[in-house]
Design an enzyme around this catalytic site. Sequence first.
Site, PDB file in Angstrom:
ATOM      1  N   THR A   1     -12.122 -12.292  20.276  1.00 60.63           N
ATOM      2  CA  THR A   1     -11.507 -11.254  21.110  1.00 60.63           C
ATOM      3  C   THR A   1     -11.865 -11.418  22.583  1.00 60.63           C
ATOM      4  OG1 THR A   1     -12.068  -9.857  19.247  1.00 60.63           O
ATOM      5  CG2 THR A   1     -11.043  -8.769  21.118  1.00 60.63           C
TER       6      THR A   1
ATOM      7  N   CYS B   1      11.159  -0.534  18.574  1.00 55.60           N
ATOM      8  CA  CYS B   1      10.570  -0.349  19.909  1.00 55.60           C
ATOM      9  C   CYS B   1       9.495  -1.414  20.127  1.00 55.60           C
ATOM     10  CB  CYS B   1       9.997   1.062  20.021  1.00 55.60           C
ATOM     11  SG  CYS B   1       9.600   1.514  21.716  1.00 55.60           S
TER      12      CYS B   1
ATOM     13  N   CYS C   1      18.068   2.483  18.210  1.00 51.41           N
ATOM     14  CA  CYS C   1      16.934   3.401  18.069  1.00 51.41           C
ATOM     15  C   CYS C   1      17.425   4.835  17.825  1.00 51.41           C
ATOM     16  CB  CYS C   1      16.090   3.347  19.340  1.00 51.41           C
ATOM     17  SG  CYS C   1      14.699   4.485  19.273  1.00 51.41           S
TER      18      CYS C   1
ATOM     19  N   TYR D   1      -7.733   7.164  15.380  1.00 51.81           N
ATOM     20  CA  TYR D   1      -6.442   6.750  14.840  1.00 51.81           C
ATOM     21  C   TYR D   1      -6.489   6.614  13.320  1.00 51.81           C
ATOM     22  CZ  TYR D   1      -3.135   3.762  12.717  1.00 51.81           C
ATOM     23  OH  TYR D   1      -2.246   3.280  11.809  1.00 51.81           O
TER      24      TYR D   1
ATOM     25  N   GLU E   1      -5.349   0.660   6.155  1.00 47.34           N
ATOM     26  CA  GLU E   1      -5.488   1.056   7.556  1.00 47.34           C
ATOM     27  C   GLU E   1      -6.627   0.295   8.240  1.00 47.34           C
ATOM     28  OE1 GLU E   1      -3.549   2.571   9.489  1.00 47.34           O
ATOM     29  OE2 GLU E   1      -2.121   3.165   7.961  1.00 47.34           O
TER      30      GLU E   1
ATOM     31  N   GLN F   1      -5.969  -4.062  14.572  1.00 49.27           N
ATOM     32  CA  GLN F   1      -5.835  -5.294  15.370  1.00 49.27           C
ATOM     33  C   GLN F   1      -5.238  -6.465  14.597  1.00 49.27           C
ATOM     34  OE1 GLN F   1      -9.195  -5.909  18.129  1.00 49.27           O
ATOM     35  NE2 GLN F   1     -10.220  -4.360  16.933  1.00 49.27           N
TER      36      GLN F   1
ATOM     37  N   LEU G   1      -9.572 -12.993   7.428  1.00 49.96           N
ATOM     38  CA  LEU G   1      -8.896 -11.885   8.101  1.00 49.96           C
ATOM     39  C   LEU G   1      -9.552 -11.549   9.446  1.00 49.96           C
ATOM     40  CD1 LEU G   1      -6.546  -9.939   7.677  1.00 49.96           C
ATOM     41  CD2 LEU G   1      -8.060  -8.427   6.410  1.00 49.96           C
ATOM     42  N   GLY G   2     -10.791 -12.027   9.638  1.00 48.93           N
ATOM     43  CA  GLY G   2     -11.465 -11.840  10.929  1.00 48.93           C
ATOM     44  C   GLY G   2     -12.011 -10.430  11.136  1.00 48.93           C
TER      45      GLY G   2
ATOM     46  N   TRP H   1       0.812  -1.211   0.000  1.00 54.40           N
ATOM     47  CA  TRP H   1       0.000   0.000   0.000  1.00 54.40           C
ATOM     48  C   TRP H   1       0.852   1.271   0.000  1.00 54.40           C
ATOM     49  CZ3 TRP H   1      -0.417  -4.013   3.438  1.00 54.40           C
ATOM     50  CH2 TRP H   1       0.203  -3.863   4.675  1.00 54.40           C
ATOM     51  N   ARG H   2       2.189   1.077   0.080  1.00 55.43           N
ATOM     52  CA  ARG H   2       3.050   2.261   0.060  1.00 55.43           C
ATOM     53  C   ARG H   2       3.513   2.602  -1.355  1.00 55.43           C
ATOM     54  NH1 ARG H   2       6.746   1.596   5.527  1.00 55.43           N
ATOM     55  NH2 ARG H   2       5.025   2.020   6.962  1.00 55.43           N
TER      56      ARG H   2
ATOM     57  N   ASP I   1      -1.589   4.484  16.678  1.00 59.67           N
ATOM     58  CA  ASP I   1      -1.956   3.069  16.717  1.00 59.67           C
ATOM     59  C   ASP I   1      -1.207   2.416  17.886  1.00 59.67           C
ATOM     60  OD1 ASP I   1       0.643   2.787  15.857  1.00 59.67           O
ATOM     61  OD2 ASP I   1       0.177   1.386  14.245  1.00 59.67           O
TER      62      ASP I   1
END
Length: 350
Positions: free
Chosen positions: A299, A188, A198, A117, A34, A39, A77-78, A21-22, A135
């Site tokens: 979940t 991170c 970092c 977000y 997005e 999740q 994908l849920g 997607w970039r 996120d």
Amino acid sequence: MQRISDKLLLWYDENARSLPWRSDPTPFKVWVSEIMLQQTQVETVIPYFQRFMARFPDLPSLAKAEESEVLQVWEGLGYYSRARNLHKAARLIVADYAGQIPADIAALKSLPGIGAYTAGAIASIAFGAPEPALDANIRRVTIRLLDLHEPPGSKTDAKLWEFARQILPASRIGDYNQALMDLGSAVCTPVNPLCQQCPLKSDCVAFQHGTQSELPVRKLKVKVPHKLVVAAVITRGSEVLLAHRPADGMLGNLWEYPGGSVAECTFDLPDALRALLNSRFGLSVEVESQLGVFQHAYTHFRITLHAFACQLPAPDRLTLPPDFAWAEISELSTFPMGKVARLISRGLAS
Ligand code: SF4
């Protein structure tokens, strides 16, 4: 002193992940990615994103599709409400915004499935708007940068959003937000962050205090409830009986094998299944044999589902309950289903 954003953008120029997607990041691609990433891990999303784009390359093709088609392409994908909301939002964008995804943050947030977000991510990445995006990855990085030892909640959120706004750069906002996402994912990390590599270690208060592994402060773990579920695989020649789930709620508009949950202490599961189908759907079945036992975690709870092969004494004379349908076993792949129902279907078709 070099600003946090400058350091991050320099790091991003050398370390940005190559993601589908970039390349040519149209607002449509950014939006779909997005929503899929909510999740869900990047690696899991990539093949689903590619499959989705192959079938729905632009917003008009998504808006024109039937919801069942969208669910089918999304299957596996849920969190299926994401697919239903994506489809609803596509139709709203066609009706209310002449088919153009809005750049305005308030307009984005008014669309189904888009929270603070996701709106920030779309506005900044697709349109370069000066909006932060928080996120799970960016949240963790920010909490560690501030050495914030507070439990999750609205007060903590307000502090994070405020700090995120303060450190936004004047330009390349989309790259900057993606740099933070990548840093959270690759450096991170939740466990054993790679602080020596970092670019922000001299700005990071948690690193200076040696507290990075304690952060973010977690919610107290609640024991995940368990449900015992029984389901009937009722065949009639080359067909099998499916039930369509209501549109609202979990697994909405997906197909499944009729059944439901029973008391955890149930000893005679075939008998419980017979009674449940009779009382809930008016079906009198003969339970023949056990087909399989399936474990699955959602979940907020997990299930153990016992599937039984069943027969109806006179299936041709039966008036089906509403939302039930006979399906050719060879065509089950065209019915969108959740994970367990799909496993049962694959077993039947093999
Ligand atoms: Fe995260 Fe360590 Fe970087 Fe701080 S120094 S932001 S804890 S990786």
